[in-house]
Motif scaffolding. Structure first.
Motif, PDB file in Angstrom:
ATOM      1  N   LEU A  93     -33.491  -8.489  80.205  1.00  0.00           N
ATOM      2  CA  LEU A  93     -32.642  -9.381  79.407  1.00  0.00           C
ATOM      3  C   LEU A  93     -33.508 -10.514  78.893  1.00  0.00           C
ATOM      4  CD1 LEU A  93     -29.903  -9.551  82.133  1.00  0.00           C
ATOM      5  CD2 LEU A  93     -29.533  -8.593  79.845  1.00  0.00           C
ATOM      6  N   ASP A  94     -33.582 -10.665  77.590  1.00  0.00           N
ATOM      7  CA  ASP A  94     -34.424 -11.697  76.979  1.00  0.00           C
ATOM      8  C   ASP A  94     -33.525 -12.562  76.112  1.00  0.00           C
ATOM      9  OD1 ASP A  94     -36.417 -13.185  75.756  1.00  0.00           O
ATOM     10  OD2 ASP A  94     -37.578 -11.451  75.093  1.00  0.00           O
ATOM     11  N   PHE A  95     -33.635 -13.899  76.286  1.00  0.00           N
ATOM     12  CA  PHE A  95     -32.688 -14.783  75.601  1.00  0.00           C
ATOM     13  C   PHE A  95     -33.368 -16.094  75.221  1.00  0.00           C
ATOM     14  CE2 PHE A  95     -29.069 -17.828  75.698  1.00  0.00           C
ATOM     15  CZ  PHE A  95     -28.395 -17.297  74.609  1.00  0.00           C
ATOM     16  N   GLY A 104     -35.995 -22.814  73.579  1.00  0.00           N
ATOM     17  CA  GLY A 104     -36.303 -22.379  74.943  1.00  0.00           C
ATOM     18  C   GLY A 104     -36.187 -20.867  74.947  1.00  0.00           C
ATOM     19  N   ASP A 105     -36.961 -20.182  75.800  1.00  0.00           N
ATOM     20  CA  ASP A 105     -37.051 -18.718  75.759  1.00  0.00           C
ATOM     21  C   ASP A 105     -37.334 -18.229  77.183  1.00  0.00           C
ATOM     22  OD1 ASP A 105     -37.466 -16.098  74.876  1.00  0.00           O
ATOM     23  OD2 ASP A 105     -39.339 -16.547  73.808  1.00  0.00           O
ATOM     24  N   ALA A 106     -36.591 -17.241  77.648  1.00  0.00           N
ATOM     25  CA  ALA A 106     -36.833 -16.704  78.996  1.00  0.00           C
ATOM     26  C   ALA A 106     -36.363 -15.262  79.072  1.00  0.00           C
ATOM     27  CB  ALA A 106     -36.104 -17.545  80.053  1.00  0.00           C
ATOM     28  N   GLY A 167     -47.160 -13.192  74.883  1.00  0.00           N
ATOM     29  CA  GLY A 167     -46.483 -14.482  74.976  1.00  0.00           C
ATOM     30  C   GLY A 167     -46.964 -15.392  73.852  1.00  0.00           C
ATOM     31  N   HIS A 168     -46.434 -16.637  73.861  1.00  0.00           N
ATOM     32  CA  HIS A 168     -46.642 -17.490  72.677  1.00  0.00           C
ATOM     33  C   HIS A 168     -46.399 -18.957  73.014  1.00  0.00           C
ATOM     34  CE1 HIS A 168     -42.170 -17.513  72.441  1.00  0.00           C
ATOM     35  NE2 HIS A 168     -42.314 -16.288  72.933  1.00  0.00           N
ATOM     36  N   GLY A 169     -47.011 -19.847  72.216  1.00  0.00           N
ATOM     37  CA  GLY A 169     -46.595 -21.245  72.235  1.00  0.00           C
ATOM     38  C   GLY A 169     -45.169 -21.336  71.728  1.00  0.00           C
ATOM     39  N   LEU A 174     -39.893 -20.877  67.418  1.00  0.00           N
ATOM     40  CA  LEU A 174     -39.827 -19.949  68.557  1.00  0.00           C
ATOM     41  C   LEU A 174     -41.224 -19.441  68.899  1.00  0.00           C
ATOM     42  CD1 LEU A 174     -38.192 -18.221  70.564  1.00  0.00           C
ATOM     43  CD2 LEU A 174     -37.814 -16.566  68.715  1.00  0.00           C
ATOM     44  N   HIS A 175     -41.990 -19.140  67.864  1.00  0.00           N
ATOM     45  CA  HIS A 175     -43.343 -18.614  68.079  1.00  0.00           C
ATOM     46  C   HIS A 175     -44.360 -19.554  67.460  1.00  0.00           C
ATOM     47  CE1 HIS A 175     -41.183 -14.535  68.295  1.00  0.00           C
ATOM     48  NE2 HIS A 175     -41.454 -14.938  69.508  1.00  0.00           N
ATOM     49  N   GLU A 176     -45.123 -20.230  68.306  1.00  0.00           N
ATOM     50  CA  GLU A 176     -46.211 -21.090  67.845  1.00  0.00           C
ATOM     51  C   GLU A 176     -47.515 -20.533  68.407  1.00  0.00           C
ATOM     52  OE1 GLU A 176     -45.443 -25.145  69.094  1.00  0.00           O
ATOM     53  OE2 GLU A 176     -43.683 -25.324  67.794  1.00  0.00           O
ATOM     54  N   ILE A 200     -44.623 -17.678  78.583  1.00  0.00           N
ATOM     55  CA  ILE A 200     -45.495 -16.668  79.218  1.00  0.00           C
ATOM     56  C   ILE A 200     -44.605 -15.488  79.573  1.00  0.00           C
ATOM     57  CG2 ILE A 200     -47.128 -16.227  81.094  1.00  0.00           C
ATOM     58  CD1 ILE A 200     -47.520 -19.270  81.334  1.00  0.00           C
ATOM     59  N   GLU A 201     -44.971 -14.283  79.123  1.00  0.00           N
ATOM     60  CA  GLU A 201     -44.027 -13.165  79.265  1.00  0.00           C
ATOM     61  C   GLU A 201     -44.689 -11.816  79.496  1.00  0.00           C
ATOM     62  OE1 GLU A 201     -41.619 -12.263  75.800  1.00  0.00           O
ATOM     63  OE2 GLU A 201     -42.617 -13.802  74.631  1.00  0.00           O
ATOM     64  N   PRO A 202     -45.067 -11.540  80.759  1.00  0.00           N
ATOM     65  CA  PRO A 202     -45.603 -10.215  81.061  1.00  0.00           C
ATOM     66  C   PRO A 202     -44.582  -9.105  80.818  1.00  0.00           C
ATOM     67  CG  PRO A 202     -45.212 -11.477  83.080  1.00  0.00           C
ATOM     68  CD  PRO A 202     -45.054 -12.422  81.937  1.00  0.00           C
TER      69      PRO A 202
END
Ligand code: MF3
Ligand code: CO
Length: 249
Positions: A93-95, A104-106, A167-169, A174-176, A200-202
């Motif tokens: 689940l990605d939100f 914010g992203d998790a 992953g991304h800044g 959303l994506h830096e 950070i998203e493995p």
């Protein structure tokens, strides 16, 4: 260019990230056999509006939903549908939300009902690889210290790191910069500084790392049909070390 965030900006990112964490926590509790990912989507979208935030993914490059739901061999960007989840599935689940101009992203991966030991192990190795990376998110370390921490943790346990997504800044977008691969070399890459904020998203596969995109142009699946898991936190680098902004305290 990596945008550094002030303390006030990190306060705003903490507020956005807290909403993400609370919504994901709510979604996690709804996951059980017989529920559809479309039900989860409706809940996430309604909860976000209650918080006065907006869903970050809806409409992003024309993504059609607010939540990404990726069961089993789906890696990321699975689109919610009306199929029922069943016992033994795992579900990523990605939100993300935007609130007060900041994102914010998790992501989390959860078992549905009773799952195999192999599935449980993949989930825990993926989650722990994220925490091993977050420990490296301190001023003076380099980006490669984060990336290699994930790769070493995962590969030494017999799993493989997805290469095609990173992953991304994160901040007012959303994506830096920078891109944050889940593989790399310690001591390499840009030096980490207070004020950097990273998602950070493995994304970790049970078998080979190869993935492909389905004909809906979104859903990413493993080529060999093996399981995949995904965990993500939005993390601020501070003088005092990493602060996990999307953690429920
Ligand atoms: N968390 C993912 C990312 O960071 C999901 C965004 S993809 C979207 O890239 F298109 F669905 F928004
Ligand atoms: Co992300």
């Amino acid at each position: 260019m990596i945008v550094l965030k002030s303390r006030r900006e990190i306060d705003k990112m903490r507020a956005a990230s807290r909403i993400v964490a609370e919504v994901l926590e709510g979604v996690r509790h709804l996951v059980c056999p017989g529920v559809s990912t479309f039900d989860l989507e409706k809940f996430a979208s309604a909860e976000t509006l209650k918080h006065g935030a907006r869903c970050a993914f809806l409409g992003y490059h024309e993504y059609p939903s607010s939540l990404c739901c990726s069961p089993n061999n789906q890696v990321v960007h699975g689109i919610p549908n009306k199929d029922f989840l069943k016992s033994g599935d795992i579900l990523s689940l990605d939100f993300g939300v935007i609130y007060d101009d900041f994102y914010g992203d998790a992501a989390i991966t959860v078992p549905v009902g009773d799952v195999s030991e192999a599935a449980k192990n993949l989930i825990s190795v993926t989650e722990n690889s994220l925490y091993s990376a977050i420990e490296m998110a301190v001023p003076g370390n380099r980006l490669g210290d984060i990336s290699s921490a994930i790769q070493i943790y995962v590969e030494s346990r017999g799993y493989s790191v997805v290469r095609d997504f990173v992953g991304h800044g994160i901040g007012r977008s959303l994506h830096e910069d920078p891109q944050i691969p889940n593989y790399g070399f310690p001591g390499k890459g840009v030096m980490l500084k207070p004020g950097m904020v990273f998602a950070i998203e493995p994304m970790i596969n049970e078998k080979a790392h190869d993935v492909k995109v389905l004909s809906d142009n979104w859903t990413v699946v493993t080529c060999d049909g093996g399981l995949s898991a995904h965990f993500e936190h939005t993390v601020a680098i501070t003088e005092n070390g990493p602060e996990i902004l999307t953690r429920i305290c």
